[in-house]
Write a protein that holds these residues in place. Sequence first.
Motif, short mmCIF file in Angstrom:
data_model
loop_
_atom_site.label_atom_id
_atom_site.label_comp_id
_atom_site.label_asym_id
_atom_site.label_seq_id
_atom_site.Cartn_x
_atom_site.Cartn_y
_atom_site.Cartn_z
N UNK A 18 43.45 96.94 41.23
CA UNK A 18 43.20 97.63 39.96
C UNK A 18 43.24 99.14 40.14
N UNK A 19 42.87 99.55 41.33
CA UNK A 19 42.89 100.97 41.63
C UNK A 19 43.82 101.16 42.82
N UNK A 20 44.73 102.10 42.70
CA UNK A 20 45.65 102.34 43.82
C UNK A 20 45.66 103.81 44.16
N UNK A 21 46.09 104.11 45.36
CA UNK A 21 46.19 105.49 45.77
C UNK A 21 47.43 105.63 46.64
N UNK A 22 48.32 106.52 46.26
CA UNK A 22 49.57 106.67 47.00
C UNK A 22 49.36 107.14 48.43
N UNK A 23 48.26 107.88 48.64
CA UNK A 23 48.05 108.46 49.97
C UNK A 23 47.62 107.41 51.00
N UNK A 24 47.08 106.29 50.48
CA UNK A 24 46.63 105.23 51.38
C UNK A 24 46.99 103.89 50.76
N UNK A 25 47.95 103.22 51.37
CA UNK A 25 48.33 101.91 50.85
C UNK A 25 47.63 100.83 51.67
N UNK A 26 47.13 99.84 50.98
CA UNK A 26 46.41 98.75 51.66
C UNK A 26 47.08 97.43 51.28
N UNK A 27 47.49 96.69 52.29
CA UNK A 27 48.08 95.36 52.05
C UNK A 27 47.17 94.35 52.72
N UNK A 28 46.82 93.31 51.99
CA UNK A 28 45.89 92.32 52.52
C UNK A 28 46.61 91.08 53.04
N UNK A 48 38.95 113.22 53.11
CA UNK A 48 37.75 113.35 52.28
C UNK A 48 38.00 112.89 50.85
N UNK A 49 39.23 113.13 50.36
CA UNK A 49 39.51 112.84 48.95
C UNK A 49 39.70 111.36 48.67
N UNK A 50 40.37 110.66 49.56
CA UNK A 50 40.62 109.25 49.24
C UNK A 50 39.67 108.29 49.97
N UNK A 51 38.74 108.83 50.75
CA UNK A 51 37.87 107.91 51.51
C UNK A 51 36.98 107.09 50.58
N UNK A 52 36.66 107.67 49.43
CA UNK A 52 35.84 106.96 48.46
C UNK A 52 36.61 105.75 47.90
N UNK A 53 37.90 105.97 47.63
CA UNK A 53 38.78 104.89 47.18
C UNK A 53 38.84 103.80 48.25
N UNK A 54 39.03 104.23 49.49
CA UNK A 54 39.11 103.31 50.62
C UNK A 54 37.82 102.49 50.71
N UNK A 55 36.69 103.18 50.63
CA UNK A 55 35.40 102.48 50.75
C UNK A 55 35.20 101.47 49.63
N UNK A 56 35.58 101.85 48.42
CA UNK A 56 35.39 100.93 47.29
C UNK A 56 36.26 99.68 47.44
N UNK A 57 37.51 99.86 47.91
CA UNK A 57 38.39 98.71 48.07
C UNK A 57 37.81 97.76 49.13
N UNK A 58 37.38 98.31 50.23
CA UNK A 58 36.89 97.45 51.31
C UNK A 58 35.55 96.82 50.92
N UNK A 59 34.73 97.57 50.20
CA UNK A 59 33.45 97.01 49.73
C UNK A 59 33.73 95.78 48.86
N UNK A 60 34.81 95.86 48.08
CA UNK A 60 35.20 94.73 47.22
C UNK A 60 35.55 93.51 48.09
#
Length: 189
Positions: A18-28, A48-60
């Motif tokens: 639902x949330x994506x970030x071009x700077x960090x792509x995550x494939x499961x 620093x900017x996308x770490x919050x996005x990263x944390x939220x995805x992994x928390x999910x």
Amino acid sequence: MGEGSVMTNNEIIAGFDDEKDESLKIKLQKIAEVEGCLVLYLSGYIDTYNSNYFQKRVAKAIESGFIRLVFQCGGLNYVSSTGIGSFTAFLKSVKPRGGDLVLLEIQPKVYEVFQLLGFSQFFNIKDNLDDSVNFFRSGTTGEQLSLFPKVFSCPICSKKLKALKPGRFRCSECKTILAIDNSGQVFLG
């Protein structure tokens, strides 16, 4: 293996993309033979900017019951100290649930940051996926109970110490305060 064998992120974890970030792509990728095991292919960088996005995805992922996480870091070419902080947060989150995480194919310059921050010893670093899966396969059978009493060396003076249970205590030799957690990791208290 059929065509349907590659599941999308959202099929593995509802709403993951639902949330994506071009700077960090995550494939499961789900590892069927190990319960709660998930591989996260990371490509790009974590700052620093996308770490919050990263944390939220992994928390999910963790909330969905994936507590054995393999981070495939081959495509990760930069991680800031904030990004490393995210990995340690995941570790703190999955350890009490009996999980763990493995970093796979971590690039030397990324590993350097882990070392600089003194975190490298807390992570399981593997070279290939088979090793990572085997690590979880071999280490997931109620080992939590057999850890204590645990004998270990004081990280400061190397005196052999024995911990009967998790908690804080003082080295009998150099008087450093140490803490040991449920998984048997030793920290400076």
